[in-house]
Design a protein around this motif. Structure first.
Motif, short mmCIF file in Angstrom:
data_model
loop_
_atom_site.label_atom_id
_atom_site.label_comp_id
_atom_site.label_asym_id
_atom_site.label_seq_id
_atom_site.Cartn_x
_atom_site.Cartn_y
_atom_site.Cartn_z
N TYR A 98 7.89 -14.58 -6.70
CA TYR A 98 6.62 -14.30 -6.03
C TYR A 98 5.51 -14.10 -7.05
CZ TYR A 98 8.86 -13.55 -1.50
OH TYR A 98 9.55 -13.70 -0.33
N GLU A 99 4.31 -14.53 -6.68
CA GLU A 99 3.14 -14.27 -7.51
C GLU A 99 2.63 -12.87 -7.18
OE1 GLU A 99 -1.21 -16.01 -8.70
OE2 GLU A 99 0.19 -17.29 -7.63
N ILE A 100 2.32 -12.09 -8.21
CA ILE A 100 1.88 -10.71 -8.04
C ILE A 100 0.47 -10.57 -8.59
CG2 ILE A 100 2.39 -8.29 -8.52
CD1 ILE A 100 4.72 -9.81 -7.10
N ILE A 101 -0.39 -9.92 -7.82
CA ILE A 101 -1.72 -9.55 -8.29
C ILE A 101 -1.84 -8.04 -8.13
CG2 ILE A 101 -4.20 -9.76 -7.90
CD1 ILE A 101 -3.66 -12.61 -6.83
N ASN A 102 -2.15 -7.36 -9.22
CA ASN A 102 -2.20 -5.90 -9.23
C ASN A 102 -3.66 -5.44 -9.21
OD1 ASN A 102 -2.46 -3.23 -10.71
ND2 ASN A 102 -0.25 -3.31 -10.39
N MET A 103 -4.02 -4.69 -8.17
CA MET A 103 -5.40 -4.21 -8.01
C MET A 103 -5.79 -3.24 -9.13
SD MET A 103 -6.59 -5.54 -5.04
CE MET A 103 -7.45 -4.52 -3.89
N THR A 157 0.84 -1.18 0.00
CA THR A 157 0.00 0.00 0.00
C THR A 157 0.88 1.24 0.00
OG1 THR A 157 -1.93 1.06 1.04
CG2 THR A 157 -0.26 0.15 2.53
N GLY A 158 0.32 2.33 -0.42
CA GLY A 158 1.06 3.58 -0.49
C GLY A 158 0.45 4.46 -1.56
N MET A 159 0.78 5.71 -1.52
CA MET A 159 0.24 6.64 -2.50
C MET A 159 0.77 6.31 -3.89
SD MET A 159 -1.81 8.56 -0.79
CE MET A 159 -2.12 10.01 -1.80
N LYS A 170 5.40 0.88 -5.30
CA LYS A 170 4.77 -0.44 -5.11
C LYS A 170 4.96 -1.35 -6.32
CE LYS A 170 0.75 1.42 -4.51
NZ LYS A 170 1.12 2.81 -4.74
N SER A 171 4.70 -0.85 -7.50
CA SER A 171 4.80 -1.68 -8.71
C SER A 171 6.26 -2.01 -9.04
CB SER A 171 4.13 -0.99 -9.89
OG SER A 171 2.74 -0.89 -9.67
N THR A 172 7.17 -1.10 -8.71
CA THR A 172 8.60 -1.37 -8.89
C THR A 172 8.99 -2.55 -8.01
OG1 THR A 172 9.05 0.94 -9.42
CG2 THR A 172 10.92 -0.39 -8.63
N ILE A 173 8.52 -2.54 -6.77
CA ILE A 173 8.80 -3.64 -5.84
C ILE A 173 8.18 -4.93 -6.39
CG2 ILE A 173 8.18 -4.58 -3.57
CD1 ILE A 173 8.44 -1.64 -2.51
N ALA A 174 6.91 -4.85 -6.80
CA ALA A 174 6.21 -6.05 -7.29
C ALA A 174 6.94 -6.64 -8.50
CB ALA A 174 4.76 -5.69 -7.64
N ASP A 175 7.35 -5.80 -9.44
CA ASP A 175 8.07 -6.28 -10.62
C ASP A 175 9.37 -6.98 -10.23
OD1 ASP A 175 6.06 -5.27 -12.24
OD2 ASP A 175 7.20 -3.49 -12.85
N GLY A 176 10.08 -6.38 -9.28
CA GLY A 176 11.35 -6.97 -8.83
C GLY A 176 11.16 -8.28 -8.10
N ASP A 207 -0.53 -5.85 -5.13
CA ASP A 207 -0.01 -4.51 -5.40
C ASP A 207 -1.18 -3.53 -5.47
OD1 ASP A 207 1.10 -2.19 -6.45
OD2 ASP A 207 1.87 -3.12 -8.26
N GLY A 208 -1.21 -2.58 -4.52
CA GLY A 208 -2.17 -1.49 -4.62
C GLY A 208 -3.41 -1.59 -3.75
N VAL A 209 -3.28 -2.14 -2.54
CA VAL A 209 -4.41 -2.15 -1.61
C VAL A 209 -4.66 -0.72 -1.15
CG1 VAL A 209 -5.13 -2.90 0.70
CG2 VAL A 209 -4.08 -4.52 -0.89
N ARG A 210 -5.95 -0.34 -1.13
CA ARG A 210 -6.28 1.05 -0.82
C ARG A 210 -7.22 1.24 0.37
NH1 ARG A 210 -4.41 0.89 -5.68
NH2 ARG A 210 -3.58 2.72 -6.71
N SER A 211 -7.76 0.16 0.92
CA SER A 211 -8.66 0.37 2.05
C SER A 211 -8.66 -0.82 2.99
CB SER A 211 -10.10 0.62 1.55
OG SER A 211 -10.69 -0.60 1.13
#
Length: 183
Positions: A29-34, A10-12, A17-23, A89-93
């Protein structure tokens, strides 16, 4: 005990976040992008993936289906996953976090970066919905704050400051944190 560890980034927008997820995807790791879930929903509705359309759609989905609606969109991906560790990637609430807790142990990792750093990164990133003006950037920040992102950031299990780190240092620091949660 639940088998899956679900690490929510999470984060603005533009914090890294996506840079971390891509790396971390490169580390297995399995990545799911919101955000991609919203883009997919826009595609199903024949909406162009513009900043305006995606922002309106995100708000509409939350209004119609509750504030955990975007997490509901990624449920099929989580259910079909064979991975023991999934990065979201990208939890907002906090309501999204509650939905995700149905599938495993949830850890929340906040990524912080300065406003100037985030704006600069978003201008260079090249997604169709990235803001190209300060006004659009501020609109997006306000929309994110309006759906409760500050609460998920405040309640994170760990926070990383993406200031003065190289891309590799950011990814490696996050990897070590997640590994400590796995053990």
């Amino acid at each position: 005990m639940l088998a899956k560890l679900i690490v929510c980034l999470t984060g603005m927008p533009g914090a890294g976040k996506s840079t971390i997820a891509d790396g971390l995807k490169l580390k297995g790791y399995e990545i799911i992008n919101m955000g991609n879930a919203v883009r997919e929903e826009a595609k199903k509705r024949n909406l162009e993936s513009t900043r305006e359309n995606l922002g309106k759609l995100m708000l509409e989905l939350r209004e119609k289906n509750g504030s955990g609606a975007i997490a509901e969109l990624v449920k099929p991906q989580i259910e079909s996953s064979t991975s023991n560790v999934i990065l979201i990637d990208g939890v907002r609430s906090n309501d999204e976090i509650q939905v995700l807790k149905k599938f495993g142990t949830v850890k929340l990792l906040a990524v912080h970066a300065s406003t100037d750093t985030r704006f600069d990164f978003l201008q260079k990133r090249g997604r169709s919905d990235d803001p190209q003006t300060k006004e659009h950037f501020e609109e997006r920040d306000n929309r994110e704050l309006g759906v409760g992102i500050s609460n998920s950031i405040a309640l994170s299990d760990y926070a990383i400051s993406n200031v003065g780190l190289t891309k590799d240092e950011l990814i490696e620091q996050t990897f070590k944190i997640i590994q400590s949660w796995v053990e």
